[in-house]
Design a protein around this motif. Structure first.
Motif, PDB file in Angstrom:
ATOM      1  N   LEU A 614       0.845  -1.201   0.000  1.00 56.12           N
ATOM      2  CA  LEU A 614       0.000   0.000   0.000  1.00 56.12           C
ATOM      3  C   LEU A 614       0.875   1.244   0.000  1.00 56.12           C
ATOM      4  O   LEU A 614       1.744   1.400   0.857  1.00 56.12           O
ATOM      5  CB  LEU A 614      -0.908  -0.006   1.229  1.00 56.12           C
ATOM      6  N   ASN A 615       0.638   2.131  -0.956  1.00 51.91           N
ATOM      7  CA  ASN A 615       1.421   3.358  -1.042  1.00 51.91           C
ATOM      8  C   ASN A 615       0.567   4.617  -1.024  1.00 51.91           C
ATOM      9  O   ASN A 615       0.987   5.639  -0.510  1.00 51.91           O
ATOM     10  CB  ASN A 615       2.256   3.361  -2.328  1.00 51.91           C
ATOM     11  N   GLY A 616      -0.620   4.557  -1.613  1.00 56.72           N
ATOM     12  CA  GLY A 616      -1.395   5.777  -1.792  1.00 56.72           C
ATOM     13  C   GLY A 616      -2.747   5.741  -1.121  1.00 56.72           C
ATOM     14  O   GLY A 616      -3.435   4.712  -1.103  1.00 56.72           O
ATOM     15  N   LEU A 617      -3.140   6.882  -0.571  1.00 57.95           N
ATOM     16  CA  LEU A 617      -4.444   7.032   0.055  1.00 57.95           C
ATOM     17  C   LEU A 617      -4.877   8.479  -0.108  1.00 57.95           C
ATOM     18  O   LEU A 617      -4.135   9.402   0.222  1.00 57.95           O
ATOM     19  CB  LEU A 617      -4.374   6.659   1.536  1.00 57.95           C
ATOM     20  N   GLY A 618      -6.057   8.681  -0.665  1.00 57.15           N
ATOM     21  CA  GLY A 618      -6.593  10.029  -0.844  1.00 57.15           C
ATOM     22  C   GLY A 618      -8.006  10.121  -0.317  1.00 57.15           C
ATOM     23  O   GLY A 618      -8.758   9.126  -0.309  1.00 57.15           O
ATOM     24  N   PHE A 619      -8.398  11.324   0.101  1.00 58.14           N
ATOM     25  CA  PHE A 619      -9.717  11.550   0.697  1.00 58.14           C
ATOM     26  C   PHE A 619     -10.461  12.591  -0.123  1.00 58.14           C
ATOM     27  O   PHE A 619      -9.901  13.626  -0.488  1.00 58.14           O
ATOM     28  CB  PHE A 619      -9.571  12.025   2.146  1.00 58.14           C
ATOM     29  N   ASP A 620     -11.730  12.303  -0.424  1.00 58.68           N
ATOM     30  CA  ASP A 620     -12.562  13.172  -1.246  1.00 58.68           C
ATOM     31  C   ASP A 620     -13.148  14.280  -0.380  1.00 58.68           C
ATOM     32  O   ASP A 620     -14.039  14.030   0.445  1.00 58.68           O
ATOM     33  CB  ASP A 620     -13.680  12.343  -1.892  1.00 58.68           C
ATOM     34  N   ARG A 621     -12.676  15.507  -0.584  1.00 56.16           N
ATOM     35  CA  ARG A 621     -13.156  16.625   0.228  1.00 56.16           C
ATOM     36  C   ARG A 621     -14.510  17.139  -0.236  1.00 56.16           C
ATOM     37  O   ARG A 621     -15.127  17.950   0.460  1.00 56.16           O
ATOM     38  CB  ARG A 621     -12.130  17.760   0.218  1.00 56.16           C
ATOM     39  N   ALA A 622     -14.969  16.692  -1.397  1.00 60.24           N
ATOM     40  CA  ALA A 622     -16.286  17.111  -1.875  1.00 60.24           C
ATOM     41  C   ALA A 622     -17.381  16.305  -1.191  1.00 60.24           C
ATOM     42  O   ALA A 622     -18.323  16.863  -0.632  1.00 60.24           O
ATOM     43  CB  ALA A 622     -16.373  16.966  -3.389  1.00 60.24           C
ATOM     44  N   THR A 623     -17.277  14.982  -1.229  1.00 58.39           N
ATOM     45  CA  THR A 623     -18.293  14.157  -0.580  1.00 58.39           C
ATOM     46  C   THR A 623     -18.009  13.946   0.901  1.00 58.39           C
ATOM     47  O   THR A 623     -18.923  13.662   1.675  1.00 58.39           O
ATOM     48  CB  THR A 623     -18.388  12.780  -1.252  1.00 58.39           C
ATOM     49  N   ARG A 624     -16.746  14.043   1.276  1.00 61.59           N
ATOM     50  CA  ARG A 624     -16.301  13.745   2.647  1.00 61.59           C
ATOM     51  C   ARG A 624     -16.741  12.345   3.084  1.00 61.59           C
ATOM     52  O   ARG A 624     -16.948  12.085   4.272  1.00 61.59           O
ATOM     53  CB  ARG A 624     -16.785  14.806   3.634  1.00 61.59           C
ATOM     54  N   SER A 625     -16.888  11.473   2.124  1.00 66.91           N
ATOM     55  CA  SER A 625     -17.269  10.092   2.395  1.00 66.91           C
ATOM     56  C   SER A 625     -16.347   9.109   1.702  1.00 66.91           C
ATOM     57  O   SER A 625     -16.122   8.013   2.212  1.00 66.91           O
ATOM     58  CB  SER A 625     -18.706   9.837   1.911  1.00 66.91           C
ATOM     59  N   HIS A 626     -15.825   9.473   0.534  1.00 66.55           N
ATOM     60  CA  HIS A 626     -15.065   8.541  -0.282  1.00 66.55           C
ATOM     61  C   HIS A 626     -13.567   8.687  -0.053  1.00 66.55           C
ATOM     62  O   HIS A 626     -13.065   9.772   0.219  1.00 66.55           O
ATOM     63  CB  HIS A 626     -15.357   8.769  -1.769  1.00 66.55           C
ATOM     64  N   ALA A 627     -12.901   7.568  -0.188  1.00 69.49           N
ATOM     65  CA  ALA A 627     -11.442   7.530  -0.167  1.00 69.49           C
ATOM     66  C   ALA A 627     -10.986   6.658  -1.322  1.00 69.49           C
ATOM     67  O   ALA A 627     -11.749   5.817  -1.823  1.00 69.49           O
ATOM     68  CB  ALA A 627     -10.913   6.987   1.160  1.00 69.49           C
ATOM     69  N   VAL A 628      -9.758   6.855  -1.743  1.00 63.73           N
ATOM     70  CA  VAL A 628      -9.169   6.056  -2.816  1.00 63.73           C
ATOM     71  C   VAL A 628      -7.848   5.486  -2.325  1.00 63.73           C
ATOM     72  O   VAL A 628      -7.009   6.222  -1.789  1.00 63.73           O
ATOM     73  CB  VAL A 628      -8.957   6.888  -4.096  1.00 63.73           C
ATOM     74  N   MET A 629      -7.668   4.167  -2.478  1.00 62.56           N
ATOM     75  CA  MET A 629      -6.408   3.505  -2.165  1.00 62.56           C
ATOM     76  C   MET A 629      -5.732   3.087  -3.465  1.00 62.56           C
ATOM     77  O   MET A 629      -6.394   2.620  -4.391  1.00 62.56           O
ATOM     78  CB  MET A 629      -6.630   2.241  -1.332  1.00 62.56           C
ATOM     79  N   ALA A 630      -4.420   3.252  -3.526  1.00 59.93           N
ATOM     80  CA  ALA A 630      -3.631   2.717  -4.638  1.00 59.93           C
ATOM     81  C   ALA A 630      -2.559   1.810  -4.058  1.00 59.93           C
ATOM     82  O   ALA A 630      -1.905   2.154  -3.071  1.00 59.93           O
ATOM     83  CB  ALA A 630      -2.997   3.845  -5.454  1.00 59.93           C
ATOM     84  N   PHE A 631      -2.394   0.634  -4.660  1.00 60.11           N
ATOM     85  CA  PHE A 631      -1.398  -0.302  -4.160  1.00 60.11           C
ATOM     86  C   PHE A 631      -0.898  -1.143  -5.324  1.00 60.11           C
ATOM     87  O   PHE A 631      -1.491  -1.164  -6.403  1.00 60.11           O
ATOM     88  CB  PHE A 631      -1.976  -1.181  -3.044  1.00 60.11           C
ATOM     89  N   ARG A 632       0.201  -1.819  -5.087  1.00 63.47           N
ATOM     90  CA  ARG A 632       0.770  -2.692  -6.115  1.00 63.47           C
ATOM     91  C   ARG A 632       0.888  -4.110  -5.568  1.00 63.47           C
ATOM     92  O   ARG A 632       0.867  -4.320  -4.345  1.00 63.47           O
ATOM     93  CB  ARG A 632       2.137  -2.193  -6.584  1.00 63.47           C
ATOM     94  N   SER A 633       1.008  -5.038  -6.477  1.00 66.36           N
ATOM     95  CA  SER A 633       1.236  -6.433  -6.118  1.00 66.36           C
ATOM     96  C   SER A 633       2.653  -6.808  -6.501  1.00 66.36           C
ATOM     97  O   SER A 633       3.080  -6.574  -7.634  1.00 66.36           O
ATOM     98  CB  SER A 633       0.248  -7.339  -6.857  1.00 66.36           C
ATOM     99  N   THR A 634       3.382  -7.371  -5.565  1.00 71.75           N
ATOM    100  CA  THR A 634       4.736  -7.834  -5.879  1.00 71.75           C
ATOM    101  C   THR A 634       4.703  -9.098  -6.728  1.00 71.75           C
ATOM    102  O   THR A 634       5.731  -9.478  -7.297  1.00 71.75           O
ATOM    103  CB  THR A 634       5.516  -8.100  -4.585  1.00 71.75           C
ATOM    104  N   ALA A 635       3.533  -9.742  -6.837  1.00 71.06           N
ATOM    105  CA  ALA A 635       3.410 -10.952  -7.657  1.00 71.06           C
ATOM    106  C   ALA A 635       3.112 -10.611  -9.111  1.00 71.06           C
ATOM    107  O   ALA A 635       3.722 -11.149 -10.022  1.00 71.06           O
ATOM    108  CB  ALA A 635       2.334 -11.866  -7.091  1.00 71.06           C
ATOM    109  N   THR A 636       2.163  -9.700  -9.335  1.00 76.51           N
ATOM    110  CA  THR A 636       1.788  -9.343 -10.709  1.00 76.51           C
ATOM    111  C   THR A 636       2.475  -8.082 -11.201  1.00 76.51           C
ATOM    112  O   THR A 636       2.510  -7.832 -12.401  1.00 76.51           O
ATOM    113  CB  THR A 636       0.272  -9.122 -10.796  1.00 76.51           C
ATOM    114  N   GLU A 637       2.985  -7.248 -10.283  1.00 70.71           N
ATOM    115  CA  GLU A 637       3.553  -5.929 -10.581  1.00 70.71           C
ATOM    116  C   GLU A 637       2.495  -4.969 -11.132  1.00 70.71           C
ATOM    117  O   GLU A 637       2.826  -3.897 -11.644  1.00 70.71           O
ATOM    118  CB  GLU A 637       4.727  -6.025 -11.561  1.00 70.71           C
ATOM    119  N   ASN A 638       1.222  -5.326 -11.023  1.00 69.52           N
ATOM    120  CA  ASN A 638       0.157  -4.418 -11.448  1.00 69.52           C
ATOM    121  C   ASN A 638      -0.081  -3.356 -10.379  1.00 69.52           C
ATOM    122  O   ASN A 638       0.185  -3.564  -9.197  1.00 69.52           O
ATOM    123  CB  ASN A 638      -1.144  -5.181 -11.686  1.00 69.52           C
TER     124      ASN A 638
END
Length: 829
Positions: A614-638
């Motif tokens: 897990l590397n990325g985390l963002g919070f939606d200041r418009a809805t104040r409800s949503h968040a977004v996570m970004a992560f990678r897999s060491t197995a697939t590299e996706n």
């Protein structure tokens, strides 16, 4: 419980089709298991004049789920072997990461101008320049260093010193020390009757020898140079062909191009190059030279000749968007490794669409290694703050800071420091300050290792913070966030401040030594103000039997989102130094005035091994409800993206990047309030060395509409987003008579039924939303006019659907019931 393995499933799909475009049938994540039906509880209620909220209702929805499309906009910073390319693509994602990629727009190569920097801790910065696949120093002659990644232990360096330049029997090189002068992209050494020059280009370093006027002697030109460093070329005789230099492993690293002479009329003549040990000889025959018009220029091109597959060029990075100013609001900083012992930091800015990319700060000296870039901003003052760690050649590690003003688009190399005394500092993270009245200070948190002659990651690490005075470019004395001789605290992260509270959430991981009760890595949170006043620690994972690792925070003030990976000690050991886990946990955290509490928590992407980073985390200041996570897999590299709703459960999932086997890194996230979308940055090690910046946008919902026949003048409106996962939506009915009793029907289907045989209902009124049966969702609690206001939570498990509303209320005399038009609100994900 069923376990989905989306990452393993994505890895089995076709990666590419002919032409290099992503396969539209394989890219975007979709779950491969789901419950047969979904039980939904709407958190609805009526808000009366006094602010009382009444309980909601529950209803079972049909099991059929319909998927919706969303838009992914990609801004990818890439470098080809000849050209730096800024890639801007728009795509509609159905079951793919990207499709219908538009033609790329191109900009000139991203080149760091020739510059110097301040000395630090007794070490000189030197004079440096860089392009995307090499850097070069000029302070002690010319040293060319390719970016080879962490797959090589030390820098591969190619150094040139001109020994002689002769025409016939006349020596053109004076015996004195060469004099260096330079502009932004050209460095010149005055050797006497010949000038040795270097042009920093995106495709390579162009070496030229300039003979400004015809010499008194006649004959051919012979230039001899000594090449040193840890790369060599095989002995060969004169030939008009490049010379390839290899390292001790035999890997081809640097190419010294075939030389050509050009006179003032543009006439060209091929030259020969010979190699004998560490000496390179360039030769130009006499007949052409004697007929040439001066000045005459000799121009071999020095370039990088290597395959980076399997090496990690770009690892840590950070991204942010700063509204206001005169443009170039997208800020991007990243590590770049020339070898495992030498990392650099590049910081650039661009317009929101990726155009007009400029380099504004670079720390590329080989005297020290620079790691861990973190970006923060002070919105009111317009200052950005970059924090990083310098690892010096004497094995000391220190925190350094760079302040950059919003309207400054020039290369600015100013650096100041956090004074950690004799202790080592690293892993910094910078807060975001959005309070419009905030003084010009920013908080930086970082990890500290106790006094030691050389750096090592100890088992008594501390977390500290420093208040940075942006006006005066000075950091205050560090204060403690977490310290104990019995415990080890690592990997700090800090959230932002948006209101006048001037308090910040800080999270980190902790493990015990000897008598501490923390038997494995746990995650703790505290709240601190600018002066260092701390709350008690909130802990998750205590005695869970698992490691909670590498926390990330997003959000501001009293509401933040906390996410981290979890790993089994059986897989990673009793005290892992990695941050990988076999699942990700997300918490919605609330500050209650004296302590943190977790409102909602959810587990994501359960795997059979610790492949998630897990590397990325963002919070939606418009809805104040949503968040977004970004992560990678060491197995697939996706690189993967998950949109979370207010209960921290998944709303939707995307594959941001299908690696095709190429190593990837990072996956950081920043919310862009001006566009109401998310920036997602990640690195990919390919022959084109890209660092990509994607934009993720929520799907656009159709506008609410009215329909059916009404006999009331009252009208509806929808407040908030129409995004599933939002807990702050409302439906409002206005235009009732004062004190008129009313309610709202909610349904999943529309109807058109004339109401007859009901004496209290005004003749000619219609029922536009079912009040019974499968299509009826419920009847809201009664309230009194002139306005009815109902809160609607849209939980994550809802499928995309349309909610239908109809008002039913008495007239002004409270004697006759009337009905409104139908109000249709599509909700999307």
């Amino acid at each position: 419980m069923e376990v989905c393995d989306p990452i393993a499933e994505a890895a089995t799909r076709p990666q590419r089709r002919a032409g290099g475009r992503p396969d539209t049938k394989s890219g975007r994540f979709r779950a491969i298991c789901r419950p047969s039906e979904t039980h939904v509880r709407f958190g609805v209620g009526v808000t009366l004049e006094g602010g009382l909220r009444l309980p909601g209702v529950s209803h079972r929805l049909p099991s059929k789920l319909t998927m919706n499309h969303r838009k992914v906009v990609t801004v990818a910073f890439t470098a080809g072997p000849r050209l730096a390319t800024l890639f801007f693509a728009t795509a509609v994602a159905a079951q793919s990461a990207l499709d219908g990629v538009s033609p790329p727009s191109h900009v000139t190569g991203v080149v760091t101008p020739i510059h110097t920097g301040e000395s630090d801790s007794g070490f000189d910065y030197g004079i440096w320049a860089a392009a995307l696949d090499y850097k070069v120093s000029f302070h002690d002659g010319v040293t060319f260093v390719p970016y080879l990644g962490r797959g090589v232990a030390t820098n591969r360096a190619w150094r040139w010193r001109t020994l002689s330049a002769r025409i016939g029997g006349l020596e053109l090189v004076a015996g004195t020390e060469p004099r260096l002068s330079h502009g932004e992209r050209r460095a010149e050494y005055d050797l006497g009757a010949i000038v040795e020059a270097y042009d920093v280009r995106a495709e390579g370093l162009e070496q030229t020898f300039v003979i400004p006027q015809r010499p008194s002697a006649s004959g051919g030109l012979l230039i001899r140079g000594q090449v040193s460093g840890n790369v060599t070329a095989p002995v060969r005789g004169p030939a008009h062909a490049p010379v390839v230099f290899s390292d001790t492993r035999g890997d081809a690293v640097i190419e010294y191009g075939a030389a050509t002479a050009v006179d003032a009329d543009g006439r060209r003549c091929a030259m020969t190059t010979a190699v004998d040990g560490g000496e390179v000889t360039l030769r130009l025959e006499a007949p052409w030279l004697e007929s040439a018009r001066y000045p005459v220029v000799v121009d071999p091109l020095i370039g990088v000749f290597h395959d980076v597959t399997g090496n990690t060029l770009a690892t840590a990075m950070d991204i942010m968007h700063m509204p206001g100013g005169n443009g170039r609001r997208l800020w991007f900083a990243r590590e770049r490794w020339s070898s495992a012992s030498d990392a650099d930091i590049w910081m650039s800015r661009s317009d929101d669409n990726g155009n007009n990319l400029v380099s504004v700060f670079n720390d590329i000296s080989a005297t020290w290694s620079t790691t861990g870039p973190s970006l923060g901003r002070h919105q009111r003052s317009g200052y950005a703050l970059l924090a990083f760690a310098r690892h010096f050649s004497n094995d000391l590690r220190r925190i350094r800071l760079h302040r950059h003003e919003r309207n400054d688009f020039t290369l600015n190399q100013s650096v100041f420091f956090v004074d950690t005394g004799v202790d080592h500092g690293w892993r910094p993270d910078v807060a975001i300050e959005l309070d419009p009245l905030a003084p010009r200070f920013l908080l930086v948190v970082f990890q500290v290792e106790d006094d030691g002659v050389t750096f090592s990651e100890s088992q008594t690490s501390e977390i500290k913070a420093a208040l940075v005075d942006l006006n005066n470019e000075a950091a205050g004395s560090p204060f403690e966030i977490a310290t104990s001789s019995l415990e080890d605290f690592e990997r700090p992260t800090i959230a932002g401040n948006e209101s006048g509270s001037a308090e910040f959430a800080v999270a980190y991981q902790v493990i015990g030594n000897t008598t501490s009760p923390h038997r494995d890595w746990d995650v703790q949170m505290r709240r601190t103000d600018r002066s260092g006043t701390l709350s008690a620690a909130w802990t998750t994972g205590f005695r869970s039997g698992y490691h909670e690792l590498a926390p990330r925070l997003a959000g501001h003030d009293e509401h933040v989102v906390l996410a981290f990976t979890r790993a089994d000690p059986a897989d990673v050991g009793p005290r892992p130094t990695s941050r990988n886990g076999d699942r990700i946990l997300a918490h919605s955290m609330s500050w209650g005035g004296g302590s943190w509490s977790s409102l909602h928590t959810a587990v994501h992407d359960v795997q059979q091994d610790p492949r998630l980073e897990l590397n990325g985390l963002g919070f939606d200041r418009a809805t104040r409800s949503h968040a977004v996570m970004a992560f990678r897999s060491t197995a697939t590299e996706n690189i993967y993206l998950r949109v979370l709703g207010y209960r921290m459960q998944q709303v939707t999932a995307e594959v941001v990047h299908l690696s095709g086997g190429n190593p990837t890194s990072a996956g950081v996230v920043a919310y862009d309030a001006s566009a109401d979308d998310y920036l997602v940055a990640y690195g990919v090690d390919t022959a084109f060395y890209p660092a990509n910046v994607d934009r993720y946008q929520h799907v656009a919902a159709p506008l609410p509409t009215t329909g059916g026949l009404g006999c009331s003048a009252a009208s509806f409106s929808w407040i908030g987003s129409q995004l599933i996962g939002d807990e702050d939506c409302r439906v409002r009915l206005d235009g009732l008579s004062n004190g008129a009793l009313g309610t709202v029907l909610v349904g999943l289907t529309p109807i058109n039924q004339l109401i007859t045989g009901v004496p209290v209902v005004q003749p000619g009124c219609w029922l536009n939303v079912p009040n019974t049966g499968a299509g009826a969702l419920g009847t809201m609690p009664f309230g009194f006019g002139p306005t009815l206001l109902y809160d609607f939570d849209l939980p994550e498990w809802l499928p995309p659907l349309t909610l239908y509303f109809q008002g039913v209320h008495f007239d002004a005399a409270n004697t006759t019931v009337v009905t409104t038009e139908r109000f249709a609100v599509p909700v999307v994900k």
